[in-house]
Structure formats: structure tokens, C-alpha cells
Design an enzyme around this catalytic site. Structure first.
Site, short mmCIF file in Angstrom:
data_model
loop_
_atom_site.label_atom_id
_atom_site.label_comp_id
_atom_site.label_asym_id
_atom_site.label_seq_id
_atom_site.Cartn_x
_atom_site.Cartn_y
_atom_site.Cartn_z
CD GLU A 45 -2.86 1.17 2.39
OE1 GLU A 45 -2.75 0.33 3.30
OE2 GLU A 45 -3.83 1.94 2.29
CB CYS A 241 -7.52 2.66 4.20
SG CYS A 241 -7.99 1.83 5.70
CG ASN A 375 -9.06 -2.55 2.69
OD1 ASN A 375 -8.40 -3.58 2.78
ND2 ASN A 375 -8.86 -1.52 3.47
CD GLU A 376 -9.21 -2.78 7.76
OE1 GLU A 376 -9.46 -1.59 8.04
OE2 GLU A 376 -8.31 -3.41 8.28
O1 AHR Z 1 -2.14 -1.51 6.79
C1 AHR Z 1 -2.60 -0.27 7.17
C2 AHR Z 1 -4.11 -0.17 7.14
O2 AHR Z 1 -4.66 -1.05 8.06
C3 AHR Z 1 -4.75 -0.56 5.86
O3 AHR Z 1 -4.78 0.47 4.96
C4 AHR Z 1 -6.14 -0.91 6.27
O4 AHR Z 1 -6.72 -1.86 5.42
C5 AHR Z 1 -5.99 -1.36 7.69
O5 AHR Z 1 -6.86 -0.70 8.53
#
Ligand code: AHR
Length: 656
Positions: A45, A241, A375-376
Site C-alpha cells: 500500500e 484503505c 477492503n475493510e
Molecule cells: O495496513 C494499514 C491499514 O490497516 C490498511 O490500509 C487498512 O486496510 C488497515 O486498517
């Protein structure tokens, strides 16, 4: 002597006399699940300056003058410099015009300070390139310099080249710079020289010539090497994220990240402002490391690419109102994005998106097999959006495996709601995230032993041990990750992928820690967690072997003295991974069952990863303090009696 080490010594001394070895029965006759090639992978990321300022080797910040607060962010202009916005690249329209400063002894030009400075090595080559024109026609001369702005000596200059721009048409020019000194924080300096004829400059870029695999729009070699050495089976990209965006406008739009690099529009990086106590107002995504570069790197690393796309929900942590998200009946363009990405990766070179890939230099498909949607995410709003994606992808590409999410937590209400939803929708894998403290990792050795063997498999897509009060990299956290990973390995029929997160962090630009790999402008450091990941990958094996102590898997359960273990077979080798999380040495008896009558087994080596400096890790100044080493392991037959050091991760290699 410190009390802790005195205790260790005392327990070591009494061990020989009293302790019975822990009997580990390893059954060769009942090989279990095949270990998927994707088992241990990487999560990337653009957080902590992981892409721009990190893996992406571009050294110029704001090379296209597109930063919104000011087009000259990152630059110091001197003399007569004007920003204009009718440049040759429609999605990056800004450029600068340099003109005569109006006095013989004045100067016109620009400095760029890169990301926390520009790191250069003596004798290395750096390719400066620029799109330029002389608006009035004729020729204009630039002097391009790498300089040490803090030099106390005679000159700041590390090297310099002249570059002549000719004609009123936009063209790309380049010149190679070779600095005479190594410096972590140099600046790039451009002077309008010669007759000081007005010149326009756009997309001002500086890359090391020696990038990973020599690509021009390339990656930092040391950082890519640190990925290659992990032998990652799967490569998740672009997050995290960042996939979702703080709002939908700033979500990661893969289509903006492909095509000519000069015309990839800038995006805000959500990690710019996520934590106001580590705030980076100049953190943007150039998309220079985009989806093409991701697929290409996956291929070069030998990893299966796993793109994660927006499901139409903006970051749910940052948005309470449903107005922030795409209504379910308006998801069409988002679903089309997913289908188009599959075409970009796999479609024929004459298909719409396959053509874009081919024009970027890769006519052959990238053989994409997986895609993640969301994602989350959590709540009913996620499955109701995921479902139409799954239907559309299944209809057009039944060969692609789809990854859904179980939310941000490793258990709890959302997790319990989403797993059945993922089964109902019929995704192939469910992404689980766990940034959890010591006690969680110590208690989860058996987490997957009881998971259903039917339905979706697990992708442990983001995890790391986050100690309360010690939320930074340290050896003990990596040891507990190693312990937990024995449970991933033992359950390779359920867990098909696992990726530690996040991957990279710039020592001056991080927002989140711990991370797997740290770096500054010239150096890189592989953490203790990196070594744990690397060992799992290097000793991955091909089939799980049942390993039991008194009939039970070794999961750190009560009565198991802090031991965690798993075993795999790899051709004529058996790898037994054991983690001793206790402060006492442990006697073990590795007993092979199921050896053929004429077969004999032989100890063939041992790797040991241990330290008494529990709360420290490798650093940029001392990058090799915490490294696994080879240790003695001898014997022959079907039983190997050994003593495992306290607080130690060890791999016993037995040849059959
Ligand atoms: O890894 C950092 C963050 O942790 C990521 O962006 C997210 O998916 C999680 O909350």
C-alpha cells in the site's frame, strides 16, 4: 545479571536433569493438505511513502507541478518562473516557463528537494529527463545540477550537465548525471543558462539508471530486492484503505494509474492527513507505480497478482453517512472497472484494455487469477454491494477467484455477520485482518484448526503483532508472528494466502508502524518480522505433515509450555518449524512415524532465530543484528532429541 536472564540460566541448568522431552510425533505416512504456492505473500500500500518516495524510484517530488495547494510544492523557484496550465498532457496540464531574470547577475531556475531530500550515490548514474519546448522557437540551454545545499566547502555542486532544448514543439530530453559524492539529501537544481532564452518545462524527472530490472519508469533496486528475497507467492495491491478513499473521488482508480506516465492524474494520498500527529501535507499519489508496474513486478517476483478494488464504499471509518457511498443501483461503472481490469491483465492485445497493456510494453497476458472486491468493509451495505460484483465477474470470468472481506476485526459482531454473508454470496476467499497484541497471537495458535473445510478459504490479508505500548518493530513481536504462523501452515487447506502488513516505511515519512521493511533515501533494513516471513517462504514445503504432541496439535495451548509447531514435507526433506515462546529452554523429541523399512532419516541442518534483546529490532545503522543463523543439528534414525533455546524460532531440516 538481569533477573530475566538469571531465570533463563536457572531454567537452562535444571532442564537437563529433570525435564522430559516434549514428544513431537510427525507422521510421514499421512501427508495432509498441499501447501498453496500463494501461501506467503506481500501486501503493498502507498502508506509511509511506500510508493512515491519509496519503492517507486522517481526522485523528484511534484514532477508535473500538479500538487493542488501550490503547483510549486516541493520546488524552490528563483528568478522569473511562471506556472502555466495549458501543457501537452491534458490530465496533468501544469508546467513552468523559465525566462530571463532581467539582470546579467541574476538567475532563473528551480530546485527540487525530492522526498526528504534526494538520495544519490557517488559514481552512480541518474537519468534526468524533461518535456520541454522553446515557445518562441530556437534554442535554450539548461544547466542541470545535483547539489549539496548544506555543503560548507567551496562548491555545493556534485555534478552538472548542460542540456539544449530546441524548437517550439514539446519533446522529451534527457541527460545522465553522475555525482561525485554520496549524499542522502541532495537537491536537483536547474538553471536557465546560455542566452537565457525562455523555455517551458514539464514532467521533470530524475531516476537512478540502475533500477530494478532496468525499467525506465522503474523501482528502487534495494527495496524490490527485499521483496524478491521473500519469494512472495501472492502480491496484494494497492492496499488497504487507499483502495476505498476518504471519499469516492480519492479512491484508488486503477484506470488513472495506467498509460503514459506523464498523463496519469495526481491523487490525494489518504495517509497525508489520517493521523494529525504524523501529518504529511505533501503526500500525494503520482500513480507512477500503477497497475501495469504492479502486474509487471508480480511477474518478476514470481507472485500471483491480487488486485483489490473499490466496492463503491468510501472508507467506512471516515464516513458515517450512506451518502458517501455509491447506491447499489449505481454500481455499474465500478463493476465495469473490475471487468476492465481483468481485461487489462488478461485480455488479448487487441481488446480495448489489453491494447493499453500491450502499448505499455506487455502484449502477453499477466495471467491474473484473483481479484478482491472491497477492503475493510462492514455492515449490510457491504454484501449488498459485493453481490452484484460477484454475479458479473462469475458470468464474464468464471476462472477468476474472488476475495471478499470479513471487516477490520479478527472476531466480533461484524466478523460474525460477514463470514456467513461471504458463504452465502459464494466468494472463494475471505480476507481477514488482525493487528493484535501479544496475548492475541499467543492464544490463536489453533485459530484455524476448527474452521469449516467447506466454503470460502481464508486470506489472512493484513496482520502484524501490535504490542500495547510497544507499537513498533521488535523481535518479540516477530517471534509471536512466527508462532501464530505455525497455525496457518498446519491449516494450509483452509488458509491459502497470508500477507503481513504494511510492507514499507520511510524512516522520516511513516504514519503507521510496525512495518516489514524500513528505508531512508539510501538504505534499507529488513526487520525481524521480514526474516520470519522469509523463513516461512524459504521453507514452505509442498505438503503439510501431521505433527502432534500427546495426540494434539502444538498450538501453545495450556500444558504445552509455550510451544507452537508445524511440519511440512518438501521432496525428500521434512521441515519442522517450532517456536518456543517461553523463557525456558525446551527439550523436544522429534519422532518420525511412517518411515519405510529401508528408509532412514538424517538431520540435515537447522535454522535458529533468537535474541535476548526482545524489544529491539534491526535498524538502518545496524541492519543485521537480528538475523537467523544456521546451527548444529545432528543424528540419524527416526528420533531426534534436541533442546530448543528460549524465545526462539527454529526450523529443523531432516532428510529422508
Ligand atoms: O495496513 C494499514 C491499514 O490497516 C490498511 O490500509 C487498512 O486496510 C488497515 O486498517
Amino acid at each position: 545479571m538481569k533477573p530475566f536472564f538469571a531465570a533463563l540460566l536457572a531454567s537452562a541448568l535444571c532442564l537437563g536433569a529433570a525435564a522430559q522431552p516434549h514428544p513431537f510425533d510427525i507422521d510421514l505416512s499421512k501427508p495432509g493438505a498441499a501447501i498453496p504456492a500463494t501461501m506467503y505473500g506481500i501486501f503493498f500500500e502507498d502508506i509511509n511513502y511506500g510508493a512515491d518516495g519509496g519503492l517507486y524510484a522517481e526522485l523528484v517530488k511534484n514532477r508535473s507541478f500538479e500538487f493542488p495547494a501550490s503547483p510549486l510544492t516541493g520546488w524552490t523557484a528563483f528568478g522569473k518562473v511562471e506556472v502555466r496550465d495549458d501543457g501537452p498532457f491534458d490530465r496533468c496540464p501544469h508546467y513552468v516557463r523559465l525566462s530571463d531574470p532581467g539582470h546579467r547577475d541574476k538567475m532563473t531556475g528551480l530546485d527540487n528537494g525530492g522526498y526528504f531530500g534526494i538520495g544519490v550515490q557517488a559514481g552512480e548514474e541518474y537519468r534526468f529527463s524533461v518535456w520541454a519546448r522553446v515557445p518562441g522557437g530556437g534554442e535554450s540551454v539548461l544547466r542541470v545540477t545535483l547539489a549539496d545545499p548544506s555543503a560548507a566547502g567551496e562548491t555545493q555542486r556534485l555534478c552538472e550537465q548542460r542540456l539544449t532544448v530546441a524548437g517550439a514543439e514539446w519533446k522529451q530530453y534527457e541527460v545522465v548525471l553522475k555525482p561525485t559524492a554520496t549524499l542522502p539529501k541532495a537537491v536537483l537544481r536547474i538553471f536557465l543558462a546560455g542566452r537565457r532564452t525562455t523555455v517551458d518545462l514539464e514532467h521533470v524527472s530524475l531516476f537512478p539508471v540502475d533500477t530494478w530490472m532496468g525499467h525506465r519508469n522503474g523501482l528502487r533496486k534495494d527495496l524490490a530486492q527485499a521483496l524478491f528475497d521473500l519469494h512472495p507467492g501472492v502480491f496484494r495491491f494497492p492496499g488497504g484503505c487507499i483502495v476505498e478513499g476518504t471519499d469516492l473521488d480519492t479512491r484508488y482508480n486503477w484506470k488513472d494509474s495506467v498509460g503514459p506516465v506523464e498523463n496519469r492524474p495526481l491523487n490525494q494520498n489518504r495517509w497525508q492527513y489520517t493521523f494529525d500527529y504524523r501529518f504529511f501535507p505533501d503526500y500525494y499519489q503520482s500513480y507512477g507505480l500503477g497497475f501495469f508496474e504492479f502486474f509487471q513486478l508480480s511477474e518478476e517476483l514470481g507472485s500471483e497478482p491480487l488486485p483489490i478494488l473499490s466496492c463503491g464504499l468510501a472508507c467506512q471509518f471516515q464516513n458515517d453517512s450512506m451518502d458517501a457511498h455509491v447506491p447499489v443501483d449505481e454500481l455499474g461503472p465500478y463493476i465495469q472497472d473490475a471487468l476492465d481490469l481483468i481485461e487489462f491483465a488478461n485480455g488479448p492485445a487487441d481488446s480495448r484494455w489489453g491494447k493499453v497493456r500491450a502499448e505499455m510494453g506487455h502484449p502477453a497476458p499477466f495471467h491474473l487469477k484473483y481479484i478482491g472486491i472491497g477492503n475493510e468493509q462492514w455492515g449490510p451495505e457491504y454484501p449488498e454491494r459485493l453481490e452484484p460484483f460477484v454475479k458479473a465477474i462469475r458470468a464474464a470470468h468464471p476462472e477468476i477467484e474472488i476475495v471478499g472481506s470479513s471487516g477490520p476485526n479478527s472476531e466480533g459482531e461484524q466478523f460474525d455477520f460477514l463470514w456467513p454473508e461471504m458463504r452465502r454470496i459464494g466468494v472463494d476467499l475471505v480476507d481477514e485482518h488482525f493487528y493484535r497484541p501479544y496475548d492475541w497471537f499467543l492464544s490463536q495458535g489453533a485459530r484455524y484448526d476448527s474452521y469449516s473445510r467447506k466454503g470460502p478459504k481464508v486470506f489472512a490479508g493484513e496482520y502484524a503483532c501490535h504490542a500495547r505500548g510497544r507499537k513498533y518493530n521488535h523481535f518479540y513481536a516477530s517471534l509471536l508472528e512466527a508462532a501464530f504462523m505455525t497455525g496457518l501452515e498446519r491449516n494450509a487447506d483452509v488458509v491459502r494466502m497470508a500477507t503481513y502488513a504494511p510492507l514499507f516505511a520511510h524512516a522520516e515519512g511513516w504514519q503507521w508502524r510496525p512495518d516489514l521493511i524500513w528505508f531512508d533515501n539510501l538504505r534499507t533494513v529488513r526487520t525481524a518480522s521480514w526474516h520470519v516471513q522469509q523463513l516461512y517462504s524459504a521453507y514452505k514445503g509442498s505438503r503439510v505433515l501431521p505433527l502432534k504432541m500427546a495426540g494434539k496439535p502444538v498450538t501453545g495451548a495450556e500444558g504445552q509450555d509455550g510451544l507452537f509447531a508445524s511440519a511440512v514435507r518438501d521432496g525428500d526433506r521434512v521441515y519442522v518449524k517450532v517456536v518456543n515462546t517461553s523463557e525456558a529452554p525446551q527439550a523436544l523429541s522429534l519422532q518420525l512415524k511412517g518411515l519405510g523399512r529401508k528408509q532412514t532419516a538424517r538431520a540435515a541442518g537447522r535454522v535458529v532465530f533468537t535474541s535476548d534483546r526482545l524489544y529491539e529490532d534491526n535498524t538502518l545503522d545496524a541492519p543485521e543484528t537480528f538475523v537467523p543463523r544456521q546451527a548444529a543439528f545432528t543424528g540419524e534414525g527416526s528420533r531426534f532429541d534436541v533442546t530448543l533455546e528460549p524465545l526462539c524460532f527454529s526450523i529443523y531440516v531432516i532428510e529422508i
